[in-house]
Design an enzyme around this catalytic site. Structure first.
Site, PDB file in Angstrom:
ATOM      1  N   CYS A  49       6.345  -6.122   5.820  1.00 32.23           N
ATOM      2  CA  CYS A  49       5.488  -7.296   5.589  1.00 32.23           C
ATOM      3  C   CYS A  49       4.806  -7.226   4.226  1.00 32.23           C
ATOM      4  O   CYS A  49       3.968  -8.062   3.907  1.00 32.23           O
ATOM      5  CB  CYS A  49       4.457  -7.447   6.703  1.00 32.23           C
ATOM      6  SG  CYS A  49       3.329  -6.057   6.819  1.00 32.23           S
ATOM      7  N   ASP A  71       0.820  -1.208   0.000  1.00 32.71           N
ATOM      8  CA  ASP A  71       0.000   0.000   0.000  1.00 32.71           C
ATOM      9  C   ASP A  71       0.859   1.265   0.000  1.00 32.71           C
ATOM     10  O   ASP A  71       0.484   2.270  -0.594  1.00 32.71           O
ATOM     11  CB  ASP A  71      -0.946   0.006   1.209  1.00 32.71           C
ATOM     12  CG  ASP A  71      -2.175  -0.840   0.927  1.00 32.71           C
ATOM     13  OD1 ASP A  71      -2.747  -0.689  -0.162  1.00 32.71           O
ATOM     14  OD2 ASP A  71      -2.552  -1.655   1.783  1.00 32.71           O
TER      15      ASP A  71
HETATM   16  C1  PEP Z   1       0.794  -4.013   2.537  1.00 35.55           C
HETATM   17  O1  PEP Z   1       0.021  -3.108   2.208  1.00 35.55           O
HETATM   18  O2  PEP Z   1       1.992  -4.043   2.207  1.00 35.55           O
HETATM   19  C2  PEP Z   1       0.308  -5.131   3.355  1.00 35.55           C
HETATM   20  C3  PEP Z   1       1.134  -6.034   3.828  1.00 35.55           C
HETATM   21  O3  PEP Z   1      -1.031  -5.225   3.545  1.00 35.55           O
HETATM   22  P1  PEP Z   1      -2.033  -5.764   2.420  1.00 35.55           P
HETATM   23  O4  PEP Z   1      -1.209  -6.288   1.284  1.00 35.55           O
HETATM   24  O5  PEP Z   1      -2.863  -6.819   3.040  1.00 35.55           O
HETATM   25  O6  PEP Z   1      -2.805  -4.542   2.060  1.00 35.55           O
HETATM   26 MG    MG Z   2      -1.891  -2.969   3.138  1.00 39.62          MG
END
Ligand code: PEP
Ligand code: MG
Length: 590
Positions: free
Chosen positions: A529, A482
């Site tokens: 992450c 994001d």
């Molecule tokens: C991200 O945004 O990097 C994240 C780990 O969350 P998601 O991919 O679930 O939006």
């Molecule tokens: Mg995210």
């Protein structure tokens, strides 16, 4: 004739198999039935078809009682055609074939056969016959409408039953042979669809739409099978049962491959297997760099059962449990506190004493709760009521989740992670609700455990007010998926702008670098992450920026560990200074 379709590579490897099309104009449920239910499913289809035949007969009678002005002769002829199509052997026996041989639910079988017949109509020379395709579609839609009123004897698989169905499916004999890998080709798959197919028969996926870090791609990657997204018109160009090859490294699908191409890809597939075997030897090797820095390689999971895969891959904990997957595809019936508590507890116990970071629900944008609640009504769903914004707008739902997580923390080390925060007021509100959830459990006399509180840094605004975040939280986790989307104003799920989605954009690297540096300066843990953490192309860069905790799909842990074992962080530091100052940092990674 052999041809190739290009898309975006999302999950590595080669898959060779027969195409299963999950496409079509009509939106229907797709699920596998139990072999015991075949007869009942065929009967349900028959009921739907008979109801339409009755309806058409009644219409014919009504028309018969009218004059030629109100009911022109063509109308009656059209009904005859529809009745004839409904009783057409190719339609009837085709649908039965998909139910019996492939164990598709009746609606899926009907739309699959509809696709197959539509193509035959498209190829007809005679214009009149070609146009009968729309009649066929109309009668099929009528049947589907009637079937909506007739509940399937086979419930759509809920999260808990999916695995049983999947393993039965693996024993299935297809076309008289065993072990024919199946490749799923769809226009689009929601994350909930993907979840349903997780650990199922499919050896690979291809979708027409989607970006590399769309949630559909993320789930495909977590399944560790080759996948290509953004393949534009793949679902129109491929036919049911075509032989296809997916090259997940190159982002290419080859349709109807010649024997030479098949042999070449068969060889590549075996090479990839050998490489996996080599990497597997690193499972129990500690992830330590050449200069002795210990690196935590953690797992991203979607369901409690994924903990087993995380352990098997040698992960030292769960860095991101995307809890929203417990909430998806449930037709609005959300899991209550007890169900959630049991799920979180299973994940915690499954990790055998290692830490589990549970992220509170992050729905919205490309992760609708279910298909009936898609965010289509909103102009900019990614900028709308998503993640923590949704939770704060639904405090009772949020408190239920918080209580469940706090209770699970009595069974092992749990970190509580909050997604998409940007404002100090949101942080204060969130923390007040965590306190409130604790007070509720105290009042009830229910046991709960301590949690470390963390925030995701995934909005540039958050990365620009790090002191505020560090004041309130015990740890930070950088959600690069994001963060890149919001920094560069690129929809992560839109393949048409995928070429601009750049993890190495200097602005993105600056935000990542500052977040890591700020945490390290205060001695607070920080991890990444997002998908960047599991991509070996960025391992050295992130190590050089000072990152010591990476969270990724279990399938990526060993490859990243190999990079870690080869790295010397002391030598990477000066290199990274250059990378951060560069106009085109990607050039330094080539
Ligand atoms: C991200 O945004 O990097 C994240 C780990 O969350 P998601 O991919 O679930 O939006
Ligand atoms: Mg995210």
């Amino acid at each position: 004739m052999t041809f190739a379709i290009h898309g975006l590579p999302v999950a590595r490897g080669i898959a060779i198999g027969r195409a299963v099309l999950m496409a079509g104009r009509v939106d229907v449920a797709h699920y596998f039935i139990d072999p015991m239910q075949v007869e009942a499913e065929i009967a349900r289809l028959r009921q739907g078809r008979d109801a339409v035949i009755d309806e058409l007969h009644r219409l014919q009678q009504t028309i018969g009682n009218m004059g030629p002005k109100e009911a022109p002769h063509e109308l009656s002829a059209l009904l005859d055609v529809h009745l004839m199509l409904l009783q057409d052997q190719e339609l009837v026996s085709g649908v039965k074939h998909w139910i019996t041989e492939r164990l598709y639910n009746a609606e899926w079988a009907l739309t699959t056969q509809l696709e197959a017949l539509s193509r035959q109509f498209d190829e007809m020379e005679d214009e009149y016959l070609r146009e009968r395709k729309s009649d066929l579609e109309q009668v099929a839609e009528r049947v589907l409408r009637h079937m909506k009123g007739v509940a399937s004897p086979v419930p759509q698989p809920a999260l808990g039953t999916r695995r049983g169905q999947a393993s039965r499916q693996q024993d299935l004999q297809l076309d008289g042979t065993t072990d024919v890998p199946l490749i799923l080709i769809a226009h689009d798959l929601s994350p909930a669809d993907m979840l349903q197919f997780k650990q199922s028969v499919f050896a690979g996926f291809v979708t027409d739409v989607g970006g590399k870090t769309s949630h559909t791609a993320i789930v495909a990657r977590s399944m560790d099978i080759p996948a290509v997204v953004g393949a534009r018109s793949a679902s129109h160009l491929v036919r049911q049962d075509d032989w296809v090859i997916i090259d997940g490294d190159a982002g290419v699908m080859i349709v109807d491959p010649s024997p030479i191409i098949l042999a070449e890809y068969g060889f590549k597939q075996r090479q990839a297997e050998l490489e996996r075997g080599r990497l597997a030897r690193l499972t129990h090797t500690p992830a330590v760099t050449l200069d002795g820095e210990r690196i935590d390689l953690l797992a991203n999971i979607e369901l409690p059962e994924d903990a087993a895969g995380a352990l098997a891959a040698g992960a030292v904990g769960v860095g991101l449990f995307r809890s929203e997957f417990l909430f998806m595809g449930r037709q609005g019936k959300l899991p209550d506190e007890e169900e959630q508590y049991q799920a979180y507890k299973r994940a915690v116990e499954g990790m055998q004493g290692m830490p589990v970071t549970i992220r509170t629900i992050d729905v919205g944008a490309d992760k609708p709760l279910d298909d009936t609640r898609r965010d289509e009504g909103h102009l900019n769903p990614a900028l709308g009521l998503r993640a923590i914004r949704w939770s704060l707008a639904e405090p009772s739902m949020f408190l239920t989740q918080l209580r469940a997580i706090l209770r699970a923390a009595a069974h092992g080390k749990v970190n509580l992670l909050i997604p998409m925060l940007a404002h100090a007021s949101e942080i204060r509100q969130t923390l007040a609700l965590v306190d409130f959830a604790r007070a509720e459990l105290d009042n009830r006399g229910t046991a709960y455990g301590p949690v470390a509180l963390g925030a995701m840094i995934e909005i540039p605004a958050a990365a620009l007010i790090l002191p505020t975040f560090l004041k309130y939280f015990d740890f930070l986790s950088i959600g690069t998926n994001d963060l890149i989307q919001y920094t560069l104003a690129i929809d992560r799920a839109d393949e048409s702008v995928a070429h601009l989605y750049d993890p190495c954009h200097p602005a993105v690297l600056r935000l990542v670098a500052d977040t890591i540096a700020a945490c390290r300066a205060q001695g607070k843990p920080v991890s990444v992450c997002g998908e960047m953490a599991g991509d070996v192309a960025y391992t050295r860069l992130l190590l050089g920026l000072g990152l010591r905790s990476f969270s990724m799909h279990p399938a990526q842990v060993l490859a990243v560990k190999q990079e870690v074992l080869r790295a010397d962080t002391a030598r990477l530091k000066p290199w990274v200074v250059q990378v951060l100052a560069a106009e085109d940092p990607a050039k330094f990674l080539e």
